[in-house]
Motif scaffolding. Structure first.
Motif, PDB file in Angstrom:
ATOM      1  N   GLN A  21     -59.106 -22.184  13.381  1.00 20.01           N
ATOM      2  CA  GLN A  21     -60.501 -22.453  13.019  1.00 20.01           C
ATOM      3  C   GLN A  21     -61.349 -21.185  13.074  1.00 20.01           C
ATOM      4  N   MET A  22     -61.017 -20.292  14.015  1.00 16.86           N
ATOM      5  CA  MET A  22     -61.778 -19.041  14.080  1.00 16.86           C
ATOM      6  C   MET A  22     -61.548 -18.204  12.819  1.00 16.86           C
ATOM      7  N   SER A  23     -60.298 -18.167  12.350  1.00 12.96           N
ATOM      8  CA  SER A  23     -60.037 -17.448  11.090  1.00 12.96           C
ATOM      9  C   SER A  23     -60.794 -18.102   9.946  1.00 12.96           C
ATOM     10  N   LEU A  24     -60.799 -19.446   9.945  1.00 14.77           N
ATOM     11  CA  LEU A  24     -61.472 -20.158   8.871  1.00 14.77           C
ATOM     12  C   LEU A  24     -62.975 -19.858   8.894  1.00 14.77           C
TER      13      LEU A  24
ATOM     14  N   ALA B  62     -55.781 -24.497   4.472  1.00 14.31           N
ATOM     15  CA  ALA B  62     -54.373 -24.806   4.230  1.00 14.31           C
ATOM     16  C   ALA B  62     -53.536 -23.527   4.238  1.00 14.31           C
ATOM     17  N   ASP B  63     -54.106 -22.449   3.701  1.00 13.44           N
ATOM     18  CA  ASP B  63     -53.428 -21.155   3.713  1.00 13.44           C
ATOM     19  C   ASP B  63     -53.240 -20.656   5.139  1.00 13.44           C
ATOM     20  N   ILE B  64     -54.313 -20.735   5.919  1.00 15.85           N
ATOM     21  CA  ILE B  64     -54.284 -20.243   7.289  1.00 15.85           C
ATOM     22  C   ILE B  64     -53.308 -21.057   8.134  1.00 15.85           C
ATOM     23  N   SER B  65     -53.326 -22.373   7.945  1.00 26.44           N
ATOM     24  CA  SER B  65     -52.525 -23.235   8.819  1.00 26.44           C
ATOM     25  C   SER B  65     -51.178 -23.600   8.205  1.00 26.44           C
ATOM     26  N   ARG B  66     -50.889 -23.074   7.034  1.00 25.83           N
ATOM     27  CA  ARG B  66     -49.649 -23.429   6.339  1.00 25.83           C
ATOM     28  C   ARG B  66     -49.504 -24.932   6.198  1.00 25.83           C
ATOM     29  N   SER B  67     -50.494 -25.534   5.580  1.00 27.76           N
ATOM     30  CA  SER B  67     -50.371 -26.971   5.368  1.00 27.76           C
ATOM     31  C   SER B  67     -50.497 -27.272   3.878  1.00 27.76           C
ATOM     32  N   LEU B  68     -50.258 -28.533   3.532  1.00 30.37           N
ATOM     33  CA  LEU B  68     -50.344 -28.944   2.136  1.00 30.37           C
ATOM     34  C   LEU B  68     -51.714 -29.526   1.867  1.00 30.37           C
ATOM     35  N   LEU B  69     -52.388 -29.022   0.826  1.00 24.51           N
ATOM     36  CA  LEU B  69     -53.653 -29.604   0.384  1.00 24.51           C
ATOM     37  C   LEU B  69     -53.361 -30.521  -0.792  1.00 24.51           C
ATOM     38  N   LEU B  70     -53.673 -31.801  -0.606  1.00 24.28           N
ATOM     39  CA  LEU B  70     -53.402 -32.808  -1.630  1.00 24.28           C
ATOM     40  C   LEU B  70     -54.734 -33.346  -2.133  1.00 24.28           C
TER      41      LEU B  70
END
Ligand code: ADP
Ligand code: ZN
Ligand code: ZN
Length: 848
Positions: free
Chosen positions: A78-81, A434-442
């Protein structure tokens, strides 16, 4: 051992990061992500610890004063975000960190304003000062944030300085304490067997066995002996007559243990649901799921994914795909975020998620109490809950390891935070997260924005499609056809689920109706269709678009609106002084006597409300029951649900509404949707007017024919050939997208550029105008001396919504490939003045 902390202080309009030293008593406890209080100038303020350091960047540092929560309040991700958001939205880091803290816990340093006895000389004050003093007289001392809420969007702060100098006002720095804290109940439990009671009891009452005190305390022990679990103290008092002093003495004597149990405030506690199992997927869903599950498997291997765009109309089975993706991410031990527009956050929606994931879902939205939000927020932080559902702000829940972010109905404007800074776009923000956390954005939508669809195509995002509406389970359909007494039509029936075609749309040319002498609000085909519905005892919805009605001047014979000769945008009618104005370039003209296109004299304003439509209906069909759904009839809390339930139970035949019918509501008897005038939204002075109209018409049309009875749509219009109306009538997203994109390319609008927009607001009209003109001049000048690519400036011009709460608004729009980088290079910041406040939005969804 690092002894310094780099801290972002939460002070409005302060953007710096400062070094503080960690005092010995807090050593090891102050870690990155923690919320602390620190001295700042003469004040004590809150701040977020960003990092620790061995050395400080300044020779003298002040100490961290206190730790407000033993655990970090923001995650490293979250800090990066927040840092990313601060750059991309041109706002401060502390403002971005602040949106991640639960309401009530985060407190920005503030100023308390208090009137002195001298505040009588009203005459010599500016209008804003008078308003401020009147407010303080009415409500007593107020904090700055409270005044912000009472006098929104105006720079009242500068006006206070003169009042303070003249000794009419006192201003004191304050840091309000957090308004939420965990809720505890205190409990008691027996700690000694009965044979040990006597001697210890006697000692506890100083050798007075049999005294009233002795008896009370004995009663406590006897009561607790009957209970195996810790008991809340009020129960103990009630059944023994003892008081807190007695319990303390019993605890001192080792006879009982007192403890505190935290109770969660859970907004979902009262909601009933039955656990559900996933259904068998339809063939379309199967092929979508193959892609999504493949991506999720790749994610588990550490892949970085592009966002996925899921296209499908309401009822096509998108939510089922979300649910399966959530289940998979939970199996991977990670968490999921689901964003929905606030309006569709109905109990039905929430129940569907709860039923599939009992005990795992947290709900976060603004109608919950601060306590409920705070508790849900902490349970998400602690992995006690693994799914968060809510509007755009739910994206900032402190999930330790998010793996999936779903944004449903992602075309909704509510995903842009337009009210207060940081003005962020949830989709772009979620993409960064999603980039920062390596997750999928749907991303799910029936009618995604032209900009999003263009981005998806040009960046090769996977685009998945669910082309057909799922009607219902087969047995539900059979039931329906029995109760409605209609045979089940022959439709695609796949296993459990059957699909439905989209309803046919008839476009009616109102110009022709006028030529035939029909001056009614309803065309012949719409009248005939209504008659048919009433005869068959079915239901109809008549939709009226209210947005932009008042300003709309057009010709009844050729359908054209009056446009600006320079910008080709529709002109806006103003009563005072009477005339037409272009809201982009300020071109003005008088109301013409005849149409510039066809010379007809049938040129006038348009304005039809729900009441007028209802009245006209009553005249045509006196026997029909009508129901009105507009801002007026649905103002009260819960009114939406009531109105809809009333209509769903067939207590009315025709619903006349300005608002969209909530998602997911089953209304099998609605077989007709009529749009009274489809062109209304097309003539707003905003380049997205066509897109909005297309989207609205597509959504409205999708309400008809959601049962075996089938359905139809009638669109009335003076512009039957307009591409937005044509495409909507064919449910043709791709066709609309191609034409709209071509228009945008020619005009250089997004997605072929990006916009930045400054709005200058003031109670003083000329001050707002002056500030806008100055800013535009500076921007031009900067561009010249720096030799930057020509800034494409639009304006300055008054905003379309000129006077919101008697505030004048002017705007300047910058069009560039990347306005944020442009502004960084130009080093341009618009400066607020005494009477003008400035709002800067990047990628604003509306230019009105
Ligand atoms: P959307 O999210 O696109 O609006 P939903 O997922 O809500 O669509 O599906 C629409 C309706 O179809 C819902 O009532 C849902 O329960 C039902 N449904 C979805 N998928 C299936 C399936 N595979 N089998 C049976 N019913 C389904
Ligand atoms: Zn005309
Ligand atoms: Zn113009």
């Amino acid at each position: 051992m690092p002894t310094f902390a780099q801290i972002s202080v939460h002070v409005p309009r302060v953007s710096g990061v400062y070094d503080y030293h960690i005092p010995p008593q807090l050593e090891g406890q102050v870690i990155p992500g923690c919320l602390v209080t620190v001295p700042f100038g003469r004040q004590t303020v809150q701040g977020t610890v960003l990092a620790l350091a061995e050395v400080a960047s300044v020779p003298e540092t002040r100490p961290v004063e206190a730790l407000l929560d033993p655990q970090p309040v923001v995650t490293p991700q979250q800090m990066s975000l927040a840092a990313h958001m601060a750059t991309e939205t041109c706002s401060t880091l502390s403002a971005c960190l602040n949106v991640m803290l639960p309401v009530g816990l985060s407190q920005q340093a503030d100023t308390l304003f208090q009137l002195t006895d001298g505040a009588q000389a009203f005459d010599s004050m500016t209008p804003l000062q008078k308003r401020l003093v009147a407010l303080l007289q009415k409500r007593g001392s107020l904090r700055g944030r409270q005044i912000d809420a009472a006098i929104p969007r105006l720079n009242w702060r500068d006006s206070t300085q003169a009042l303070v100098r003249r000794n009419m006002l006192q201003a004191q720095p304050v840091l309000p304490p957090p308004s939420v804290r965990p809720k505890f109940t205190r409990t008691a439990q027996l700690a000694a067997p009965p044979e040990e009671w006597e001697p210890r009891l006697v000692k506890s009452v100083r050798n007075k066995p049999g005294s009233p005190i002795y008896n009370r305390r004995l009663a406590v022990l006897q009561f607790l002996q009957t209970e195996s679990l810790p008991v809340n103290l009020p129960w103990v008092y009630a059944s023994s007559g003892a008081n807190l002093q007695d319990l303390y003495r019993l605890a001192d004597a080792g006879l009982i243990t007192l403890s505190e149990n935290e109770v969660w405030r859970d907004p979902l506690a009262g909601l009933t649901y039955s656990p559900s199992q996933p259904p068998r997927l339809t063939t379309d869903q199967e092929s979508v799921w193959k892609e999504v599950s493949g991506s999720l498997a790749a994610l588990a291997e550490g892949a970085r994914l592009q966002p996925h765009l899921l296209l499908g109309v309401t009822g096509s089975g998108k939510t089922e795909i979300y649910l399966q993706a959530m289940a998979e991410i939970l199996r991977q031990g990670r968490q999921a975020v689901v964003l929905v527009p606030e309006i569709s956050l109905t109990p039905q929606t929430v129940r569907r998620f709860l039923a599939r994931f009992p005990g795992q879902v947290g709900l976060l939205h603004s109608r919950l109490s601060p306590g409920e939000r705070y508790d849900t927020w902490r349970r998400l932080r602690d992995r006690q809950l693994n799914i968060v559902v809510g509007p755009r702000s739910a994206l900032f829940a402190p999930l330790p390891d998010p793996g999936l972010i779903v944004i449903d109905e992602c075309e909704d404007d509510a995903y842009y935070q337009g009210e207060s800074p940081p003005h962020y776009d949830s989709i772009r923000t979620a993409q960064a997260y999603a980039d920062i956390s390596r997750s999928l954005l749907l991303l799910g939508s029936a009618t995604p924005s032209v900009e999003l669809l263009h981005r998806a195509k040009s960046q090769n995002w996977p685009i998945l499609r669910l082309p057909a509406r799922i009607c219902a389970h087969r047995h539900a359909l059979e039931l329906q056809s029995q109760t409605l007494d209609t045979p089940l039509p022959d439709r695609d029936v796949e296993g459990e689920a059957a699909t439905l075609p989209l309803p046919p749309v008839q476009v009616v040319d109102m110009r022709a109706e006028l030529k035939q002498g029909n001056r009614s609000l309803f065309s012949q085909p719409l009248q005939a269709a209504l008659e048919d519905v009433l005869k068959k005892r079915q239901q109809a919805i008549l939709f009226i678009n209210r947005r932009g009605q008042a300003s709309y001047v057009f010709c009844r014979e050729c359908g054209q609106a009056l446009r600006c000769p320079r910008c080709d945008l529709p002109l806006t009618y103003h009563q005072n002084p009477p005339g037409l104005v272009c809201h982009h370039c300020r071109y003005t003209r008088q109301m013409p006597a005849e149409c510039p296109h066809c010379r007809s004299r049938q040129i006038k304003q348009y304005g039809t409300g729900t009441e007028a439509v209802e009245k006209a209906l009553k005249e045509l069909f006196p026997q029909a029951e009508t129901l009105r759904w507009d801002a007026e009839t649905s103002r009260e809390k819960g009114a939406h649900e009531l109105l809809l339930a009333h209509f769903a139970r067939h207590h009315a035949d025709i619903l006349v509404g300005t608002q969209m019918i909530a998602k997911g509501l089953d209304m099998p008897l609605v077989t007709l949707v009529g749009v009274v005038l489809a062109d209304v939204g097309l003539n707003l002075p905003d380049f997205r007017a066509g897109e909005r109209t297309f989207r609205l018409l597509t959504q409205v049309a999708g309400r008809a024919g959601r049962s075996p009875l089938g359905g139809r749509v009638v669109l009335q219009t003076y512009l039957p050939d307009h591409y937005a109306i044509q495409a909507a009538s064919r449910h043709d997203l791709e066709g609309f997208y191609r034409q709209e994109l071509e228009m945008r390319r020619q005009m250089g609008y997004p997605p072929f550029s990006r916009l930045a927009r400054w709005v200058f607001s003031s109670t003083d009209q000329s001050a707002a105008e002056e500030a806008a003109i100055q800013a535009a001049g500076q921007l031009r000048h900067q561009a010249q001396i720096l030799d930057l690519a020509a800034p494409n400036l639009i304006g300055p011009a008054p905003c379309f919504y000129q006077r919101l709460n008697s505030i004048y608004r002017w705007q300047v729009i910058l069009r560039s490939a990347d306005p944020v980088r442009w502004l960084e290079r130009a080093q341009f910041t618009a400066k607020e003045t005494r009477s003008v406040s400035i709002d800067l939005e990047i990628d604003p969804p509306s230019l009105l």
